[in-house]
Write a protein that holds these residues in place. Structure first.
Motif, PDB file in Angstrom:
ATOM      1  N   THR A  96       0.828  -1.203   0.000  1.00  0.00           N
ATOM      2  CA  THR A  96       0.000   0.000   0.000  1.00  0.00           C
ATOM      3  C   THR A  96       0.861   1.251   0.000  1.00  0.00           C
ATOM      4  OG1 THR A  96      -1.724  -1.186   1.210  1.00  0.00           O
ATOM      5  CG2 THR A  96      -1.877   1.211   1.161  1.00  0.00           C
ATOM      6  N   GLN A  97       1.925   1.239   0.795  1.00  0.00           N
ATOM      7  CA  GLN A  97       2.851   2.374   0.782  1.00  0.00           C
ATOM      8  C   GLN A  97       3.442   2.578  -0.603  1.00  0.00           C
ATOM      9  OE1 GLN A  97       5.616   1.555   4.164  1.00  0.00           O
ATOM     10  NE2 GLN A  97       5.158   3.657   4.729  1.00  0.00           N
ATOM     11  N   HIS A  98       3.837   1.501  -1.224  1.00  0.00           N
ATOM     12  CA  HIS A  98       4.440   1.572  -2.557  1.00  0.00           C
ATOM     13  C   HIS A  98       3.472   2.179  -3.567  1.00  0.00           C
ATOM     14  CE1 HIS A  98       6.679   0.388  -6.134  1.00  0.00           C
ATOM     15  NE2 HIS A  98       5.589  -0.217  -6.592  1.00  0.00           N
ATOM     16  N   MET A  99       2.217   1.762  -3.513  1.00  0.00           N
ATOM     17  CA  MET A  99       1.241   2.198  -4.505  1.00  0.00           C
ATOM     18  C   MET A  99       0.739   3.621  -4.260  1.00  0.00           C
ATOM     19  SD  MET A  99       1.263  -0.158  -6.651  1.00  0.00           S
ATOM     20  CE  MET A  99       0.041   0.625  -7.705  1.00  0.00           C
ATOM     21  N   THR A 100       0.944   4.148  -3.060  1.00  0.00           N
ATOM     22  CA  THR A 100       0.443   5.492  -2.768  1.00  0.00           C
ATOM     23  C   THR A 100       1.544   6.550  -2.713  1.00  0.00           C
ATOM     24  OG1 THR A 100       0.587   5.101  -0.369  1.00  0.00           O
ATOM     25  CG2 THR A 100      -1.500   4.585  -1.444  1.00  0.00           C
ATOM     26  N   LYS A 101       2.777   6.157  -2.905  1.00  0.00           N
ATOM     27  CA  LYS A 101       3.869   7.107  -2.708  1.00  0.00           C
ATOM     28  C   LYS A 101       3.854   8.259  -3.705  1.00  0.00           C
ATOM     29  CE  LYS A 101       7.218   4.317  -5.341  1.00  0.00           C
ATOM     30  NZ  LYS A 101       8.480   3.535  -5.250  1.00  0.00           N
ATOM     31  N   LYS A 102       3.221   8.053  -4.876  1.00  0.00           N
ATOM     32  CA  LYS A 102       3.165   9.121  -5.872  1.00  0.00           C
ATOM     33  C   LYS A 102       1.853   9.891  -5.852  1.00  0.00           C
ATOM     34  CE  LYS A 102       6.422   7.164  -9.204  1.00  0.00           C
ATOM     35  NZ  LYS A 102       6.660   6.829 -10.633  1.00  0.00           N
ATOM     36  N   GLN A 103       0.925   9.481  -4.996  1.00  0.00           N
ATOM     37  CA  GLN A 103      -0.373  10.139  -4.991  1.00  0.00           C
ATOM     38  C   GLN A 103      -0.357  11.350  -4.068  1.00  0.00           C
ATOM     39  OE1 GLN A 103      -2.465   9.181  -7.221  1.00  0.00           O
ATOM     40  NE2 GLN A 103      -1.121   7.487  -7.750  1.00  0.00           N
ATOM     41  N   LYS A 104       0.388  12.366  -4.449  1.00  0.00           N
ATOM     42  CA  LYS A 104       0.451  13.582  -3.652  1.00  0.00           C
ATOM     43  C   LYS A 104       0.632  14.771  -4.578  1.00  0.00           C
ATOM     44  CE  LYS A 104       5.402  12.754  -2.855  1.00  0.00           C
ATOM     45  NZ  LYS A 104       6.449  12.550  -1.843  1.00  0.00           N
ATOM     46  N   GLY A 105       0.334  15.956  -4.056  1.00  0.00           N
ATOM     47  CA  GLY A 105       0.484  17.179  -4.846  1.00  0.00           C
ATOM     48  C   GLY A 105      -0.387  17.167  -6.086  1.00  0.00           C
ATOM     49  N   VAL A 106       0.167  17.670  -7.181  1.00  0.00           N
ATOM     50  CA  VAL A 106      -0.570  17.756  -8.438  1.00  0.00           C
ATOM     51  C   VAL A 106      -0.967  16.367  -8.927  1.00  0.00           C
ATOM     52  CG1 VAL A 106      -0.412  18.421 -10.860  1.00  0.00           C
ATOM     53  CG2 VAL A 106       0.516  19.921  -9.115  1.00  0.00           C
ATOM     54  N   LYS A 107      -0.086  15.389  -8.754  1.00  0.00           N
ATOM     55  CA  LYS A 107      -0.403  14.028  -9.212  1.00  0.00           C
ATOM     56  C   LYS A 107      -1.624  13.475  -8.491  1.00  0.00           C
ATOM     57  CE  LYS A 107       4.436  13.058 -10.268  1.00  0.00           C
ATOM     58  NZ  LYS A 107       5.614  12.241  -9.927  1.00  0.00           N
ATOM     59  N   GLY A 108      -1.662  13.653  -7.186  1.00  0.00           N
ATOM     60  CA  GLY A 108      -2.803  13.172  -6.417  1.00  0.00           C
ATOM     61  C   GLY A 108      -4.084  13.900  -6.789  1.00  0.00           C
ATOM     62  N   ASN A 109      -3.999  15.226  -6.966  1.00  0.00           N
ATOM     63  CA  ASN A 109      -5.176  16.005  -7.352  1.00  0.00           C
ATOM     64  C   ASN A 109      -5.693  15.585  -8.720  1.00  0.00           C
ATOM     65  OD1 ASN A 109      -5.022  17.462  -4.981  1.00  0.00           O
ATOM     66  ND2 ASN A 109      -3.852  19.138  -5.887  1.00  0.00           N
ATOM     67  N   ALA A 110      -4.781  15.312  -9.650  1.00  0.00           N
ATOM     68  CA  ALA A 110      -5.179  14.876 -10.984  1.00  0.00           C
ATOM     69  C   ALA A 110      -5.867  13.517 -10.920  1.00  0.00           C
ATOM     70  CB  ALA A 110      -3.959  14.803 -11.898  1.00  0.00           C
ATOM     71  N   PHE A 111      -5.321  12.617 -10.136  1.00  0.00           N
ATOM     72  CA  PHE A 111      -5.891  11.285 -10.003  1.00  0.00           C
ATOM     73  C   PHE A 111      -7.302  11.366  -9.436  1.00  0.00           C
ATOM     74  CE2 PHE A 111      -6.002   6.811  -9.298  1.00  0.00           C
ATOM     75  CZ  PHE A 111      -4.927   6.266  -9.987  1.00  0.00           C
ATOM     76  N   ARG A 112      -7.481  12.148  -8.385  1.00  0.00           N
ATOM     77  CA  ARG A 112      -8.800  12.269  -7.760  1.00  0.00           C
ATOM     78  C   ARG A 112      -9.790  12.959  -8.690  1.00  0.00           C
ATOM     79  NH1 ARG A 112      -5.377  12.625  -3.291  1.00  0.00           N
ATOM     80  NH2 ARG A 112      -4.962  14.841  -3.614  1.00  0.00           N
ATOM     81  N   SER A 113      -9.327  13.951  -9.419  1.00  0.00           N
ATOM     82  CA  SER A 113     -10.196  14.628 -10.375  1.00  0.00           C
ATOM     83  C   SER A 113     -10.704  13.664 -11.433  1.00  0.00           C
ATOM     84  CB  SER A 113      -9.439  15.788 -11.045  1.00  0.00           C
ATOM     85  OG  SER A 113     -10.211  16.368 -12.082  1.00  0.00           O
ATOM     86  N   LEU A 114      -9.816  12.823 -11.918  1.00  0.00           N
ATOM     87  CA  LEU A 114     -10.195  11.867 -12.954  1.00  0.00           C
ATOM     88  C   LEU A 114     -11.181  10.837 -12.417  1.00  0.00           C
ATOM     89  CD1 LEU A 114      -9.736  11.156 -15.886  1.00  0.00           C
ATOM     90  CD2 LEU A 114      -7.857   9.700 -15.186  1.00  0.00           C
ATOM     91  N   LEU A 115     -10.950  10.355 -11.207  1.00  0.00           N
ATOM     92  CA  LEU A 115     -11.875   9.405 -10.610  1.00  0.00           C
ATOM     93  C   LEU A 115     -13.270   9.997 -10.477  1.00  0.00           C
ATOM     94  CD1 LEU A 115      -9.841   7.652  -7.763  1.00  0.00           C
ATOM     95  CD2 LEU A 115     -10.875   6.574  -9.740  1.00  0.00           C
TER      96      LEU A 115
END
Length: 209
Positions: free
Chosen positions: A104-123
């Motif tokens: 879980t740590q490995h899969m979430t390490k990039k979900q922050k800042g602009v990347k995380g916001n983009a991911f959530r926006s797309l979802l």
């Protein structure tokens, strides 16, 4: 006179801009495009993202985009696929609890800042675009879910849990929790956050019976 001067100034600026753009290598242009896609997703969402807006933000012409991607869906999916963590890169310990936390740590390490916001926006928007949702599931979410399911089945093969607990419903609950906590939270999950999730929900769910 000023009108002619302004026109000349714009012409010079455009010439300089084209020169700067052509000096960048292919890898630099591609990275600029990927960064621009994420910024556009975070700022305006998929529905308002266009090749023109991405090209402008990336400081490049539209040709590199049209040459490589047939539509914005393909562009967005390629961007997210390249920037997400690869499940295959996680090295397992062979201990279920440690692997659930580490994976879980490995899969979430990039979900922050602009990347995380983009991911959530797309979802949040994907359900309105069937093609996008289908590719998003197939190319972004399913590899994550498949890796987690494989991890659990390997633990069952070692005798840590019963394979009878790994029903479709149990796996769906685990996947939904991962999406909620790991991908939709606006803050980066700490190891303590993940440990609590594993100890209080994930392990009891697969060990119950």
């Amino acid at each position: 006179m000023s009108t002619r001067h302004d026109a000349d100034t714009r012409a010079v600026a455009q010439t300089v801009e084209r020169t700067v753009r052509t000096r960048r290598g292919g890898a630099e242009v591609e990275q600029a495009i990927l960064d621009a896609v994420l910024a556009e997703l975070a700022d305006v969402g998929f529905g308002r993202l266009t090749f023109e807006s991405v090209a402008e933000r990336a400081g490049t012409g539209k040709s590199p985009l049209y040459r490589r991607w047939p539509d914005t869906t393909s562009l967005v999916i390629d961007t997210l696929e390249k920037l997400r963590a690869d499940p295959a890169e996680y090295v397992r310990t062979g201990i279920l609890r440690e692997d659930l936390i580490g994976f879980t740590q490995h899969m979430t390490k990039k979900q922050k800042g602009v990347k995380g916001n983009a991911f959530r926006s797309l979802l949040g928007e994907a359900h309105r675009y069937p093609q996008l949702l289908s590719r998003f599931k197939a190319e972004v979410l399913h590899p994550l879910f498949d890796a987690l399911t494989e991890l659990l089945h390997d633990a069952a093969a070692r005798g840590e849990i019963s394979s009878e607990r790994l029903t479709p419903v149990v796996l769906e609950v685990l996947h939904a929790l991962i999406i909620k906590r790991a991908l939709l939270e606006t803050h980066v999950l700490t190891r303590q956050d993940i440990t609590e999730m594993v100890d209080e929900v994930l392990l009891p769910l697969v060990r119950a019976g």
